[in-house]
Design a protein around this motif. Structure first.
Motif, PDB file in Angstrom:
ATOM      1  N   ASP A 266       2.791   1.669  -3.254  1.00 42.49           N
ATOM      2  CA  ASP A 266       1.966   2.258  -4.310  1.00 42.49           C
ATOM      3  C   ASP A 266       1.892   3.775  -4.175  1.00 42.49           C
ATOM      4  O   ASP A 266       1.945   4.511  -5.171  1.00 42.49           O
ATOM      5  CB  ASP A 266       0.550   1.676  -4.271  1.00 42.49           C
ATOM      6  CG  ASP A 266       0.437   0.399  -5.092  1.00 42.49           C
ATOM      7  OD1 ASP A 266       1.480  -0.134  -5.506  1.00 42.49           O
ATOM      8  OD2 ASP A 266      -0.692  -0.064  -5.326  1.00 42.49           O
TER       9      ASP A 266
ATOM     10  N   ASN B  95      -8.622  -3.544  -4.827  1.00 41.91           N
ATOM     11  CA  ASN B  95      -7.596  -3.189  -3.830  1.00 41.91           C
ATOM     12  C   ASN B  95      -6.381  -4.106  -3.876  1.00 41.91           C
ATOM     13  O   ASN B  95      -5.706  -4.315  -2.868  1.00 41.91           O
ATOM     14  CB  ASN B  95      -8.206  -3.199  -2.422  1.00 41.91           C
ATOM     15  CG  ASN B  95      -8.741  -4.571  -2.029  1.00 41.91           C
ATOM     16  OD1 ASN B  95      -8.713  -5.506  -2.830  1.00 41.91           O
ATOM     17  ND2 ASN B  95      -9.241  -4.690  -0.805  1.00 41.91           N
TER      18      ASN B  95
ATOM     19  N   ARG C 266       0.839  -1.207   0.000  1.00 37.04           N
ATOM     20  CA  ARG C 266       0.000   0.000   0.000  1.00 37.04           C
ATOM     21  C   ARG C 266       0.869   1.251   0.000  1.00 37.04           C
ATOM     22  O   ARG C 266       0.647   2.190  -0.781  1.00 37.04           O
ATOM     23  CB  ARG C 266      -0.925   0.006   1.231  1.00 37.04           C
ATOM     24  CG  ARG C 266      -1.738   1.302   1.385  1.00 37.04           C
ATOM     25  CD  ARG C 266      -2.488   1.331   2.713  1.00 37.04           C
ATOM     26  NE  ARG C 266      -3.177   2.606   2.888  1.00 37.04           N
ATOM     27  CZ  ARG C 266      -2.607   3.710   3.360  1.00 37.04           C
ATOM     28  NH1 ARG C 266      -1.305   3.695   3.678  1.00 37.04           N
ATOM     29  NH2 ARG C 266      -3.309   4.824   3.495  1.00 37.04           N
ATOM     30  N   GLU C 267       1.858   1.285   0.898  1.00 34.05           N
ATOM     31  CA  GLU C 267       2.745   2.447   0.964  1.00 34.05           C
ATOM     32  C   GLU C 267       3.641   2.535  -0.266  1.00 34.05           C
ATOM     33  O   GLU C 267       3.975   3.634  -0.729  1.00 34.05           O
ATOM     34  CB  GLU C 267       3.595   2.386   2.247  1.00 34.05           C
ATOM     35  CG  GLU C 267       2.876   2.855   3.505  1.00 34.05           C
ATOM     36  CD  GLU C 267       1.759   1.915   3.947  1.00 34.05           C
ATOM     37  OE1 GLU C 267       0.776   2.378   4.554  1.00 34.05           O
ATOM     38  OE2 GLU C 267       1.866   0.696   3.675  1.00 34.05           O
TER      39      GLU C 267
ATOM     40  N   GLN D 134      -8.199   4.596  -1.587  1.00 33.77           N
ATOM     41  CA  GLN D 134      -6.798   4.213  -1.481  1.00 33.77           C
ATOM     42  C   GLN D 134      -6.127   4.265  -2.862  1.00 33.77           C
ATOM     43  O   GLN D 134      -6.686   3.797  -3.857  1.00 33.77           O
ATOM     44  CB  GLN D 134      -6.679   2.788  -0.916  1.00 33.77           C
ATOM     45  CG  GLN D 134      -7.308   2.600   0.448  1.00 33.77           C
ATOM     46  CD  GLN D 134      -6.566   3.355   1.532  1.00 33.77           C
ATOM     47  OE1 GLN D 134      -5.329   3.451   1.510  1.00 33.77           O
ATOM     48  NE2 GLN D 134      -7.299   3.909   2.483  1.00 33.77           N
TER      49      GLN D 134
ATOM     50  N   THR E 170      -3.852   3.111  -5.776  1.00 35.95           N
ATOM     51  CA  THR E 170      -3.337   1.836  -6.260  1.00 35.95           C
ATOM     52  C   THR E 170      -2.533   2.059  -7.539  1.00 35.95           C
ATOM     53  O   THR E 170      -2.715   3.073  -8.224  1.00 35.95           O
ATOM     54  CB  THR E 170      -4.486   0.859  -6.588  1.00 35.95           C
ATOM     55  OG1 THR E 170      -5.361   1.479  -7.543  1.00 35.95           O
ATOM     56  CG2 THR E 170      -5.264   0.484  -5.342  1.00 35.95           C
TER      57      THR E 170
ATOM     58  N   THR F 192      -9.165   2.988  -5.052  1.00 36.15           N
ATOM     59  CA  THR F 192     -10.180   2.011  -4.680  1.00 36.15           C
ATOM     60  C   THR F 192     -11.484   2.735  -4.339  1.00 36.15           C
ATOM     61  O   THR F 192     -11.541   3.960  -4.282  1.00 36.15           O
ATOM     62  CB  THR F 192      -9.729   1.193  -3.471  1.00 36.15           C
ATOM     63  OG1 THR F 192      -9.573   2.077  -2.341  1.00 36.15           O
ATOM     64  CG2 THR F 192      -8.403   0.500  -3.750  1.00 36.15           C
TER      65      THR F 192
ATOM     66  N   PHE G 237      -3.140  -4.011  -4.381  1.00 36.05           N
ATOM     67  CA  PHE G 237      -2.047  -3.046  -4.465  1.00 36.05           C
ATOM     68  C   PHE G 237      -0.874  -3.629  -5.258  1.00 36.05           C
ATOM     69  O   PHE G 237      -0.518  -4.787  -5.107  1.00 36.05           O
ATOM     70  CB  PHE G 237      -1.571  -2.649  -3.067  1.00 36.05           C
ATOM     71  CG  PHE G 237      -2.604  -1.914  -2.267  1.00 36.05           C
ATOM     72  CD1 PHE G 237      -2.910  -0.595  -2.551  1.00 36.05           C
ATOM     73  CD2 PHE G 237      -3.302  -2.551  -1.245  1.00 36.05           C
ATOM     74  CE1 PHE G 237      -3.872   0.093  -1.824  1.00 36.05           C
ATOM     75  CE2 PHE G 237      -4.265  -1.880  -0.500  1.00 36.05           C
ATOM     76  CZ  PHE G 237      -4.552  -0.558  -0.798  1.00 36.05           C
TER      77      PHE G 237
END
Length: 408
Positions: free
Chosen positions: A72, A111, A69-70, A149, A151, A145, A113
């Motif tokens: 991305d 989601n 996640r980070e 979030q 991505t 997302t 990632f």
């Protein structure tokens, strides 16, 4: 509005001179009456300050535990930087331009990632800006997302962005600008007389891309094909017409022989693969073995290719750098695999293959005459694959290119 999507790769944006050539392409589109939507990749390649791999290597030197996640969030910055530079360049030349991130452009993804899939595109903001006469610059390779979030779309994600926007905006065409003048019959680095393919079908270019040609991502082609929107692969630094990717039903008045005598369209290759063979004759339950073997690879996130399930053995290939891991998994499950490392997959692709006798005979003859042994083969309606020793890969590609008379 007549929408034209123009995607520019990172090498097209790396210097002021190249950005000037890019803006000339955008200006030409406006003069022709189009409303351009410009998709940009991160500037440069590995080692350049703002390239995607440079960002990745920056944090890998600190920790290997950074969550995807980070990661991305970090690597999405590359396209934001190049998009900002592109807007600045356009404004300096008097164009009214605006930058939208993938999320702001309405690209909604799942989601997953690092390799997200686009679920839908909501292009309302893009349309609003186009109606105001602005050049809309969109960061490629990224989306958001449902819960906001950031991505990224995986390798080739900017091509996918361009195609998704082209479909959502019902664009007249999607132009993918690269540093080459179109799709070629083979890699020109190893085949001196490789030539530009004027017109190719969606299916052919998907196969060429899947088999190793790297000019466009196959997912981008698949998306454009859903709405039958023409893709054009062009060079950002020349006025060459490039390659038109279209359907068999499209207008072929440009002079292609796509439905005529052209059996083979191009040759592709994938190096650095290992063949794995698991004997099955003495196994108590072959059906259970099939399930265990491929489930074991999937759980270890090992991509398998060139699969051949036979009564006496199961064969498939993995990347060279994943071979040791794959073998250990198989041995831990009680299997006794043998491996042939350092192989290459060489493929001939053409819409005219299906139903034409003698194509495999010609392929086998060319490789035999060149002293190249075939380790494994497979075929589909548009593709025939062979596995060869990697030391013979170049020789195989050159022999097949000559045999099927693909040269300039």
């Amino acid at each position: 509005m007549r929408v034209l999507v123009q995607k520019f790769g990172g090498t097209s944006l790396a210097t002021a001179e190249r950005r000037s050539q890019v803006t000339a392409k955008i200006s030409e589109a406006i003069r022709e009456g189009f409303s351009p939507v410009v998709v940009v990749s991160a500037i440069g390649r590995t080692g350049d300050p703002y390239a995607t791999d440079t960002f990745i290597n920056m944090v890998k030197g600190i920790s290997t535990e950074l969550p995807q996640r980070e990661l991305d969030l970090l690597i999405s910055c590359g396209e934001v930087i190049s998009g900002t530079v592109m807007v600045s360049t356009l404004k300096s030349l008097g164009f009214d331009a605006v930058l939208l991130t993938g999320g702001q452009a309405g690209i909604i993804t799942n989601n997953n990632f690092g390799d997200a899939r686009i679920i839908r595109v909501e292009p309302k903001k893009i349309v609003e800006h186009l109606k105001e006469g602005k050049v809309v610059v969109v960061t490629g390779f990224q989306g958001i997302t449902e819960d906001g979030q950031v991505t990224t779309l995986g390798r080739g994600g900017s091509d996918t962005t361009a195609s998704a926007l082209g479909v959502a905006l019902n664009a007249e065409a999607i132009d993918i600008y690269t540093d080459v003048e179109g799709i070629m019959t083979a890699d020109p680095r190893i085949v001196e007389d490789a030539r530009i393919i004027d017109v190719v079908t969606y299916n052919e270019i998907c196969q060429l891309a899947h088999q190793g040609a790297k000019v466009i991502h196959p997912r981008a082609v698949e998306i454009a094909m859903q709405r039958n929107i023409p893709l054009r692969i062009k060079c950002a630094f020349s006025d060459a017409p490039g390659t038109l990717v279209t359907s068999l039903q499209a207008d072929m008045s440009v002079g292609t022989d796509i439905t005529g005598d052209r059996t083979i369209t191009g040759i592709a290759h994938t190096p650095k693969v290992t063949q794995i063979c698991i004997p099955t004759l003495n196994l108590p339950d072959i059906l259970l073995a099939n399930k265990q073997i491929f489930r074991g690879m999937a759980l270890a996130d090992i991509s398998v290719d060139f699969i051949s399930v036979q009564p006496e053995a199961i064969l498939y290939t993995v990347r060279d750098d994943e071979a040791d891991k794959a073998v250990k998994i198989l041995e831990n499950m009680g299997f006794n695999p043998s491996v042939v490392p350092s192989c290459a997959k060489v493929s001939i692709v053409g819409a005219g293959i299906h139903g034409v006798p003698g194509v495999m005979a010609d392929m086998a003859e060319a490789l035999s005459d060149a002293g190249v042994r075939i380790l494994q083969s497979a075929d589909s309606h548009t593709t025939i694959w062979v596995l060869v020793d990697q030391e013979n890969m170049v020789k195989a590609v050159q022999a097949l290119h000559k045999k099927f008379k693909l040269g300039a």
